[in-house]
Design a protein around this motif. Structure first.
Motif, mmCIF file in Angstrom:
data_model
loop_
_atom_site.group_PDB
_atom_site.id
_atom_site.type_symbol
_atom_site.label_atom_id
_atom_site.label_comp_id
_atom_site.label_asym_id
_atom_site.label_seq_id
_atom_site.Cartn_x
_atom_site.Cartn_y
_atom_site.Cartn_z
ATOM 1 N N VAL A 1 0.866 -1.179 0.000
ATOM 2 C CA VAL A 1 0.000 0.000 0.000
ATOM 3 C C VAL A 1 0.901 1.228 0.000
ATOM 4 O O VAL A 1 1.700 1.419 0.917
ATOM 5 C CB VAL A 1 -0.924 0.038 1.230
ATOM 6 N N THR B 1 1.136 5.391 -0.130
ATOM 7 C CA THR B 1 0.368 6.593 0.169
ATOM 8 C C THR B 1 0.470 7.612 -0.961
ATOM 9 O O THR B 1 1.508 7.746 -1.601
ATOM 10 C CB THR B 1 0.903 7.241 1.466
ATOM 11 N N GLU C 1 -5.247 12.696 -2.381
ATOM 12 C CA GLU C 1 -4.857 12.144 -1.085
ATOM 13 C C GLU C 1 -5.546 10.810 -0.890
ATOM 14 O O GLU C 1 -6.760 10.699 -1.071
ATOM 15 C CB GLU C 1 -5.218 13.117 0.042
ATOM 16 N N GLY C 2 -4.759 9.805 -0.561
ATOM 17 C CA GLY C 2 -5.318 8.472 -0.404
ATOM 18 C C GLY C 2 -4.248 7.417 -0.541
ATOM 19 O O GLY C 2 -3.137 7.584 -0.023
ATOM 20 N N LEU C 3 -4.540 6.353 -1.279
ATOM 21 C CA LEU C 3 -3.591 5.257 -1.380
ATOM 22 C C LEU C 3 -3.732 4.509 -2.694
ATOM 23 O O LEU C 3 -4.758 4.593 -3.369
ATOM 24 C CB LEU C 3 -3.769 4.290 -0.207
ATOM 25 N N TYR D 1 -3.365 0.548 -3.743
ATOM 26 C CA TYR D 1 -3.220 -0.827 -3.269
ATOM 27 C C TYR D 1 -2.734 -1.694 -4.419
ATOM 28 O O TYR D 1 -3.260 -1.624 -5.535
ATOM 29 C CB TYR D 1 -4.553 -1.363 -2.745
ATOM 30 N N LYS E 1 -8.715 8.933 0.648
ATOM 31 C CA LYS E 1 -8.813 8.901 2.103
ATOM 32 C C LYS E 1 -8.124 10.138 2.686
ATOM 33 O O LYS E 1 -7.068 10.547 2.206
ATOM 34 C CB LYS E 1 -8.135 7.633 2.647
ATOM 35 N N LEU F 1 -5.783 11.777 5.054
ATOM 36 C CA LEU F 1 -4.624 11.246 5.762
ATOM 37 C C LEU F 1 -3.901 12.314 6.587
ATOM 38 O O LEU F 1 -3.792 12.210 7.801
ATOM 39 C CB LEU F 1 -3.650 10.621 4.755
ATOM 40 N N SER G 1 -6.083 13.990 9.298
ATOM 41 C CA SER G 1 -6.984 13.071 9.992
ATOM 42 C C SER G 1 -7.331 13.594 11.378
ATOM 43 O O SER G 1 -6.428 13.854 12.194
ATOM 44 C CB SER G 1 -6.330 11.689 10.122
ATOM 45 N N THR H 1 -0.797 4.392 5.930
ATOM 46 C CA THR H 1 -2.045 5.154 5.867
ATOM 47 C C THR H 1 -2.385 5.911 7.148
ATOM 48 O O THR H 1 -3.341 6.683 7.172
ATOM 49 C CB THR H 1 -3.223 4.236 5.506
ATOM 50 N N THR H 2 -1.616 5.681 8.212
ATOM 51 C CA THR H 2 -1.838 6.451 9.444
ATOM 52 C C THR H 2 -0.664 7.358 9.775
ATOM 53 O O THR H 2 -0.752 8.183 10.684
ATOM 54 C CB THR H 2 -2.097 5.527 10.647
#
Length: 283
Positions: A35, A37, A86-88, A90, A119, A121, A124, A244-245
């Motif tokens: 994954v 980012t 913004e997101g990922l 996979y 998502k 990120l 958050s 992702t965090t």
């Protein structure tokens, strides 16, 4: 909006994407994933993810589905096609489709699938309040350093955490924390950042490597060793890292508040540094 996805050389609407029912990823969990980012429409730590993918494939004696340059191009095309800021992204590689057999097929071609997810990120809201975790036994297989798609037990851990009113779970083996269900785990005591040393027992996190490097560059003290849940409960701070965090503070473990029960200064500063430096180096 229907996403564009990638399946074995084709860019397709997600509604038209298919994989064989004989694919060993489906039948045997015989596959690996990564994954990556996306921030500001650019890829974070792509080289690290690509190298870890190659390592995982090599450990499982699987073929490389394409070159690293080709993989980068696929990532970029999907980010552009889906207008992801913004997101990922996979990515999953399996050994391919073959008649069901426990032995590896000799002539199967790898299955390569990629898709994007949007998502929030960097901003958050959870990063400002922190998360809570529970502790559970670690009963996974012994090669956690290979990023396989065998994610049933981590998924069960997430659900156990939700049932207990928490956000995530830290897994414990032989008295020590291994990692979170989808992240590496850390505590901070007297200014020292403590995290489990690399081995087959944990995933060699790409974000982990970057965060530890940034911590040392910022003159923070790092100690790589196992730690117990009891140590974690007595810590001044705790946090996790993942693609992702980023750096996510942990403010409660089981029934114990960590430190003041609020997000600590070291986790907050590391999150700021990670986001700032990652944006500078993004592809």
């Amino acid at each position: 909006m229907t996403r564009t996805v990638y399946v074995n050389g084709e860019y397709l609407p997600e509604t038209e994407a298919t994989v064989s029912i004989f694919d060993r990823g489906f039948l045997m969990a015989d596959g690996v994933y990564e994954v990556t980012t996306v921030l500001d429409g650019k890829l974070i730590d792509f080289d690290g993810h690509a190298k870890r993918l190659s390592r995982s494939l090599n450990e499982l004696e699987m073929k490389e589905p394409c070159t690293q340059d080709e993989l980068l191009e696929i990532h970029r095309k999907l980010v552009e096609a889906n207008n992801v800021t913004e997101g990922l992204v996979y990515l999953q590689v399996t050994r391919g489709a073959a008649d069901r057999d426990f032995a590896y097929p000799k002539d199967a071609e790898p299955t390569l699938v990629l898709f994007t997810q949007e998502k929030v990120l960097a901003q958050s809201p959870v990063a400002k309040t922190g998360i809570s975790v529970i502790s559970i036994p670690d009963i996974r297989w012994g090669r956690r350093d290979i990023k396989t798609v065998q994610l049933l037990y981590p998924s069960m851990g997430k659900m156990a955490a939700k049932a207990a009113g928490a956000d995530d779970a830290w897994m414990v083996e032989d008295g020590s924390v291994t990692e979170g269900t989808s992240n590496n785990a850390y505590i901070v005591k007297d200014g020292v950042i403590i995290t489990r040393n690399l081995s087959n027992d944990i995933l060699h996190g790409i974000t982990r490597a970057a965060v530890l490097r940034f911590a040392q560059e910022a003159q923070m003290q790092v100690e790589e060793r196992p730690f117990t849940i009891e140590e974690a409960k007595a810590a001044d701070e705790a946090f996790v890292t993942s693609a992702t965090t980023f750096v996510m503070p942990v403010v409660k473990i089981d029934d114990a508040a960590i430190g003041t029960g609020e997000v600590g200064p070291i986790a907050s500063r590391l999150r700021e540094i990670y986001i700032e430096e990652s944006r500078k180096a993004a592809l």
